[in-house]
Design a protein around this motif. Structure first.
Motif, PDB file in Angstrom:
ATOM      1  N   ILE A  46       0.844  -1.202   0.000  1.00 45.67           N
ATOM      2  CA  ILE A  46       0.000   0.000   0.000  1.00 45.67           C
ATOM      3  C   ILE A  46       0.875   1.246   0.000  1.00 45.67           C
ATOM      4  CG2 ILE A  46      -1.430   1.434   1.543  1.00 45.67           C
ATOM      5  CD1 ILE A  46      -3.048  -1.076   2.184  1.00 45.67           C
ATOM      6  N   PHE A  47       1.866   1.275   0.912  1.00 44.80           N
ATOM      7  CA  PHE A  47       2.692   2.477   1.024  1.00 44.80           C
ATOM      8  C   PHE A  47       3.712   2.579  -0.101  1.00 44.80           C
ATOM      9  CE2 PHE A  47       1.264   2.019   5.508  1.00 44.80           C
ATOM     10  CZ  PHE A  47       0.430   3.117   5.486  1.00 44.80           C
ATOM     11  N   LYS A  48       4.316   1.481  -0.486  1.00 47.08           N
ATOM     12  CA  LYS A  48       5.307   1.528  -1.571  1.00 47.08           C
ATOM     13  C   LYS A  48       4.673   2.038  -2.860  1.00 47.08           C
ATOM     14  CE  LYS A  48       7.682  -0.383  -5.126  1.00 47.08           C
ATOM     15  NZ  LYS A  48       7.166  -0.377  -6.488  1.00 47.08           N
ATOM     16  N   ASN A  49       3.435   1.596  -3.137  1.00 45.52           N
ATOM     17  CA  ASN A  49       2.746   1.964  -4.378  1.00 45.52           C
ATOM     18  C   ASN A  49       1.845   3.184  -4.236  1.00 45.52           C
ATOM     19  OD1 ASN A  49       3.898  -0.263  -5.745  1.00 45.52           O
ATOM     20  ND2 ASN A  49       2.334  -1.613  -4.904  1.00 45.52           N
ATOM     21  N   ASN A  50       1.902   3.846  -3.077  1.00 44.78           N
ATOM     22  CA  ASN A  50       1.090   5.043  -2.809  1.00 44.78           C
ATOM     23  C   ASN A  50      -0.412   4.804  -2.935  1.00 44.78           C
ATOM     24  OD1 ASN A  50       3.235   6.864  -2.172  1.00 44.78           O
ATOM     25  ND2 ASN A  50       3.735   6.885  -4.347  1.00 44.78           N
ATOM     26  N   GLU A  51      -0.832   3.569  -2.687  1.00 44.51           N
ATOM     27  CA  GLU A  51      -2.257   3.236  -2.720  1.00 44.51           C
ATOM     28  C   GLU A  51      -3.024   3.983  -1.633  1.00 44.51           C
ATOM     29  OE1 GLU A  51      -3.881   1.383  -4.961  1.00 44.51           O
ATOM     30  OE2 GLU A  51      -2.073   0.841  -6.049  1.00 44.51           O
ATOM     31  N   HIS A  52      -2.341   4.289  -0.528  1.00 42.76           N
ATOM     32  CA  HIS A  52      -2.997   4.975   0.588  1.00 42.76           C
ATOM     33  C   HIS A  52      -3.593   6.323   0.173  1.00 42.76           C
ATOM     34  CE1 HIS A  52       1.084   6.513   0.439  1.00 42.76           C
ATOM     35  NE2 HIS A  52       0.651   7.596   1.071  1.00 42.76           N
ATOM     36  N   THR A  53      -3.065   6.923  -0.886  1.00 41.59           N
ATOM     37  CA  THR A  53      -3.567   8.223  -1.335  1.00 41.59           C
ATOM     38  C   THR A  53      -4.954   8.092  -1.977  1.00 41.59           C
ATOM     39  OG1 THR A  53      -2.480   8.037  -3.496  1.00 41.59           O
ATOM     40  CG2 THR A  53      -1.227   9.101  -1.714  1.00 41.59           C
ATOM     41  N   LYS A  54      -5.343   6.874  -2.337  1.00 43.41           N
ATOM     42  CA  LYS A  54      -6.643   6.637  -2.981  1.00 43.41           C
ATOM     43  C   LYS A  54      -7.762   6.376  -1.978  1.00 43.41           C
ATOM     44  CE  LYS A  54      -4.241   4.589  -6.901  1.00 43.41           C
ATOM     45  NZ  LYS A  54      -3.966   3.339  -7.600  1.00 43.41           N
ATOM     46  N   PHE A  55      -7.402   6.141  -0.714  1.00 43.52           N
ATOM     47  CA  PHE A  55      -8.410   5.810   0.292  1.00 43.52           C
ATOM     48  C   PHE A  55      -9.031   7.087   0.843  1.00 43.52           C
ATOM     49  CE2 PHE A  55      -5.372   2.101   1.338  1.00 43.52           C
ATOM     50  CZ  PHE A  55      -5.817   1.382   0.250  1.00 43.52           C
ATOM     51  N   LYS A  56     -10.305   7.284   0.556  1.00 42.02           N
ATOM     52  CA  LYS A  56     -11.025   8.455   1.072  1.00 42.02           C
ATOM     53  C   LYS A  56     -11.729   8.109   2.391  1.00 42.02           C
ATOM     54  CE  LYS A  56      -9.847  10.698  -2.590  1.00 42.02           C
ATOM     55  NZ  LYS A  56      -8.471  11.063  -2.582  1.00 42.02           N
ATOM     56  N   THR A  57     -12.065   6.841   2.561  1.00 35.43           N
ATOM     57  CA  THR A  57     -12.781   6.405   3.767  1.00 35.43           C
ATOM     58  C   THR A  57     -12.175   5.094   4.274  1.00 35.43           C
ATOM     59  OG1 THR A  57     -14.383   5.031   2.571  1.00 35.43           O
ATOM     60  CG2 THR A  57     -14.949   7.374   2.859  1.00 35.43           C
ATOM     61  N   GLN A  58     -12.550   4.722   5.476  1.00 39.05           N
ATOM     62  CA  GLN A  58     -12.131   3.436   6.042  1.00 39.05           C
ATOM     63  C   GLN A  58     -12.664   2.290   5.182  1.00 39.05           C
ATOM     64  OE1 GLN A  58     -10.005   2.917   8.482  1.00 39.05           O
ATOM     65  NE2 GLN A  58     -10.235   0.718   8.569  1.00 39.05           N
ATOM     66  N   GLN A  59     -13.837   2.471   4.599  1.00 42.83           N
ATOM     67  CA  GLN A  59     -14.422   1.443   3.734  1.00 42.83           C
ATOM     68  C   GLN A  59     -13.571   1.218   2.482  1.00 42.83           C
ATOM     69  OE1 GLN A  59     -16.212   3.939   5.135  1.00 42.83           O
ATOM     70  NE2 GLN A  59     -17.531   2.785   6.532  1.00 42.83           N
ATOM     71  N   ASP A  60     -12.960   2.292   1.970  1.00 44.26           N
ATOM     72  CA  ASP A  60     -12.068   2.153   0.815  1.00 44.26           C
ATOM     73  C   ASP A  60     -10.893   1.242   1.163  1.00 44.26           C
ATOM     74  OD1 ASP A  60     -13.674   3.915  -0.613  1.00 44.26           O
ATOM     75  OD2 ASP A  60     -12.331   5.631  -0.331  1.00 44.26           O
TER      76      ASP A  60
END
Length: 182
Positions: free
Chosen positions: A154-168
């Motif tokens: 998640i962090f290596k690929n910057n996926e965390h920037t796509k999460f707007k909510t806990q559900q995401d």
């Protein structure tokens, strides 16, 4: 014949120990300096000497070949005793543990100022920092190789920037297919 078999078993056992995968641990100051030459994120293991799950994380997760290879390739890894007495210079400030009691070195001790800075409230906690050593997230609790793989990727690929909510995040985690072996 018995002696040959015994020698062979001993050789295989010693060889296996020699091939145990190791994460290249550095200090926080070293990791920040390395980031200036080759930007990578930082994965910081906040542990304590007395913490059983911390020892399990070391043995079961950080010794895992897939975890170690991935961390060594994409992160700077920092191991930090969150109740220790180390002095750390980070982002222009000096962090210490003024309440540290040497008599309690292997028991519950005072929390280090750096652990408080990163909002560490449980052990182990893995703190992830971006390429500028800014906090991405503290992730508390023991993680298996497959569980830590989720966060590493998640962090290596910057996926965390796509999460707007806990559900995401939960949807991402449920659809995640781990590749690391036990």
């Amino acid at each position: 014949m018995k002696k040959i078999i015994h020698t062979l078993v001993l050789f295989v056992a010693v060889s296996a120990i020699g091939f145990a995968q190791q994460i290249n641990w550095v200090t926080l100051e070293e990791a920040v300096a390395l980031q200036k030459k080759n930007p990578k994120k930082i994965m910081m293991d906040m542990y304590t000497n007395w913490c059983g799950p911390c020892k399990m994380l070391d043995k079961n997760t950080f010794q895992n070949k897939d975890v170690a290879d991935y961390v060594n390739k994409y992160f700077y890894a920092v191991k930090f005793n969150a109740e220790g007495n180390e002095t750390v210079n980070f982002k222009g400030k000096t962090y210490t543990n003024p309440g540290y009691d040497p008599a309690k070195a292997n028991r519950r001790n005072s929390a280090h100022e750096l652990a408080r800075y990163f909002s560490v409230r449980a052990y182990p906690t893995i703190v992830y920092l971006d390429e500028n050593a800014d906090l991405l997230a503290p992730v508390a609790g023991y993680k298996t190789p497959q569980q830590i793989e989720l966060y590493l990727k998640i962090f290596k690929n910057n996926e965390h920037t796509k999460f707007k909510t806990q559900q995401d995040f939960q949807a991402y985690a449920q659809s995640f297919k781990p590749e690391f072996k036990n």
